[in-house]
Design a protein around this motif. Structure first.
Motif, PDB file in Angstrom:
ATOM      1  N   PHE A 203      54.611  36.113  37.752  1.00  0.00           N
ATOM      2  CA  PHE A 203      53.311  36.149  38.675  1.00  0.00           C
ATOM      3  C   PHE A 203      51.911  35.878  37.770  1.00  0.00           C
ATOM      4  CE2 PHE A 203      55.443  39.927  40.690  1.00  0.00           C
ATOM      5  CZ  PHE A 203      56.108  39.337  41.838  1.00  0.00           C
ATOM      6  N   GLN A 204      51.267  34.983  38.512  1.00  0.00           N
ATOM      7  CA  GLN A 204      50.110  34.455  37.562  1.00  0.00           C
ATOM      8  C   GLN A 204      48.902  35.305  38.372  1.00  0.00           C
ATOM      9  OE1 GLN A 204      49.192  30.217  37.283  1.00  0.00           O
ATOM     10  NE2 GLN A 204      47.013  30.535  37.073  1.00  0.00           N
ATOM     11  N   PHE A 205      47.877  35.861  37.681  1.00  0.00           N
ATOM     12  CA  PHE A 205      46.771  36.464  38.145  1.00  0.00           C
ATOM     13  C   PHE A 205      45.521  35.863  38.366  1.00  0.00           C
ATOM     14  CE2 PHE A 205      49.086  40.498  36.379  1.00  0.00           C
ATOM     15  CZ  PHE A 205      49.992  40.730  37.457  1.00  0.00           C
ATOM     16  N   GLY A 206      44.699  36.175  39.127  1.00  0.00           N
ATOM     17  CA  GLY A 206      43.255  35.920  39.188  1.00  0.00           C
ATOM     18  C   GLY A 206      42.517  37.003  39.302  1.00  0.00           C
ATOM     19  N   LYS A 207      41.199  36.971  39.585  1.00  0.00           N
ATOM     20  CA  LYS A 207      40.364  38.254  39.369  1.00  0.00           C
ATOM     21  C   LYS A 207      40.602  39.262  40.603  1.00  0.00           C
ATOM     22  CE  LYS A 207      36.464  35.879  37.043  1.00  0.00           C
ATOM     23  NZ  LYS A 207      35.145  35.576  37.287  1.00  0.00           N
TER      24      LYS A 207
ATOM     25  N   ALA B  96      53.275  44.794  42.037  1.00  0.00           N
ATOM     26  CA  ALA B  96      51.949  44.009  41.419  1.00  0.00           C
ATOM     27  C   ALA B  96      50.843  43.895  42.499  1.00  0.00           C
ATOM     28  CB  ALA B  96      52.398  42.622  40.562  1.00  0.00           C
ATOM     29  N   GLU B  97      51.098  44.357  43.493  1.00  0.00           N
ATOM     30  CA  GLU B  97      50.197  44.364  44.403  1.00  0.00           C
ATOM     31  C   GLU B  97      49.292  45.837  44.756  1.00  0.00           C
ATOM     32  OE1 GLU B  97      51.482  41.483  47.964  1.00  0.00           O
ATOM     33  OE2 GLU B  97      52.285  43.325  48.147  1.00  0.00           O
TER      34      GLU B  97
ATOM     35  N   ALA C 146      45.331  50.750  35.986  1.00  0.00           N
ATOM     36  CA  ALA C 146      46.065  50.103  35.206  1.00  0.00           C
ATOM     37  C   ALA C 146      46.454  48.510  35.518  1.00  0.00           C
ATOM     38  CB  ALA C 146      47.350  50.611  34.479  1.00  0.00           C
ATOM     39  N   LEU C 147      46.878  48.432  36.862  1.00  0.00           N
ATOM     40  CA  LEU C 147      47.179  47.420  37.234  1.00  0.00           C
ATOM     41  C   LEU C 147      46.186  46.310  37.725  1.00  0.00           C
ATOM     42  CD1 LEU C 147      49.583  45.274  38.637  1.00  0.00           C
ATOM     43  CD2 LEU C 147      48.935  46.499  40.716  1.00  0.00           C
ATOM     44  N   LYS C 148      44.946  46.857  38.229  1.00  0.00           N
ATOM     45  CA  LYS C 148      43.847  46.103  38.456  1.00  0.00           C
ATOM     46  C   LYS C 148      43.102  45.612  37.027  1.00  0.00           C
ATOM     47  CE  LYS C 148      42.580  48.132  42.811  1.00  0.00           C
ATOM     48  NZ  LYS C 148      41.448  48.896  43.507  1.00  0.00           N
ATOM     49  N   SER C 149      43.271  46.231  35.976  1.00  0.00           N
ATOM     50  CA  SER C 149      42.785  45.804  34.587  1.00  0.00           C
ATOM     51  C   SER C 149      43.565  44.470  34.231  1.00  0.00           C
ATOM     52  CB  SER C 149      43.041  46.858  33.773  1.00  0.00           C
ATOM     53  OG  SER C 149      44.275  47.027  33.347  1.00  0.00           O
TER      54      SER C 149
END
Length: 266
Positions: free
Chosen positions: A71-75, A149-150, A36-39
């Motif tokens: 937190f800002q995400f990238g791919k 979030a990691e 779910a997190l990786k999505s």
């Protein structure tokens, strides 16, 4: 040390009993939290959070620090963070209230304002740039050191954790976190012990995404000093707005410095 850990566990358990329930334990098991997190790792998306930090001494807790952040995400995961810390609500009894501080971290470069750096800035500058800086000010050492979030950190916690519905409980150590978590290493660049135990309680939503995390650890894991014996930190983090747009940018270059002034004695 056994007495310290027992006091931490008792205080944390009391906080969990009195806190408002996030989700009923009887609900169906949530989705795989790591998947779910990786999505959520989509460029320009992210999540927001709030921290409530409590100082525990001899089994009794007192508000210590409050933080808000994103937190800002990238791919591939977290690419930036933005955290503001202030004195905790109802912490009137704290003898050394913190100076409000804000840290923007992009990649491994941090930009810090206020807090430790508030009286060391050259004229006309308000942000201190460190190419390999911490995730927060020094008060961040006494804050939420566990970043769910990691993916690697989350997977490490869940391995061996006890699951009851949407809640996972267990423990880890500073040493284990240091191996899997860039966030931990940047948040706590110094420590006195890798064997310090961190207990945790993680609640996820129906999608499997982290919703609430409570951790606790003895401060002697950071400072090997008798003055910290019997004292611990309990950190509660609540996540909101998974998948919302988050854009974190560096401060204006004209306000940034890489040199601090030593004003001691002035």
């Amino acid at each position: 040390m056994k007495r310290v850990i027992a006091s931490i566990a008792a205080a944390t358990a009391a906080a969990l009993v009195t806190a408002a329930p996030v989700q009923a334990q009887s609900q169906a098991a949530p989705a795989d939290p790591v998947k779910a997190l990786k999505s959520q790792f989509i460029a320009g998306k992210g999540v927001r959070f709030t921290d409530q930090i409590t100082m525990i001494e001899d089994g009794k807790g007192a508000p210590y620090l409050g933080r808000t952040g994103a937190f800002q995400f990238g791919k591939a995961g977290i690419v930036a963070s933005d955290i503001t810390s202030t004195d905790a609500p109802s912490s009137d009894e704290r003898a050394d209230p913190p100076v409000p501080a804000r840290t923007i971290r992009i990649g491994t470069t941090s930009y810090s304002r206020g807090g430790t750096y508030s009286d060391k800035m050259p004229k006309g500058k308000s942000w201190y740039k460190d190419p390999d800086g911490m995730t927060g000010d020094v008060d961040g050492w006494f804050s939420q050191l566990v970043n769910v979030a990691e993916p690697a950190t989350l997977a490490s916690l869940l391995k061996g954790a006890k699951q009851t519905g949407a809640t996972y409980t267990g423990s880890t150590t500073f040493g284990k976190l240091a191996k899997v978590s860039p966030w931990f290493r940047a948040s706590l660049p110094i420590r006195s012990s890798n064997s310090a135990v961190v207990t945790f309680k993680l609640t996820v939503n129906r999608s499997g995404l982290p919703q609430r995390l409570i951790t606790s650890f003895p401060i002697t894991g950071i400072f090997d000093s008798s003055g910290w014996e019997g004292k611990a930190i309990s950190a509660e983090t609540r996540f909101t707005g998974w998948g919302t747009r988050v854009s974190i940018k560096a401060p204006p270059a004209s306000k940034v410095t890489t040199k601090l002034e030593d004003r001691e004695g002035l």
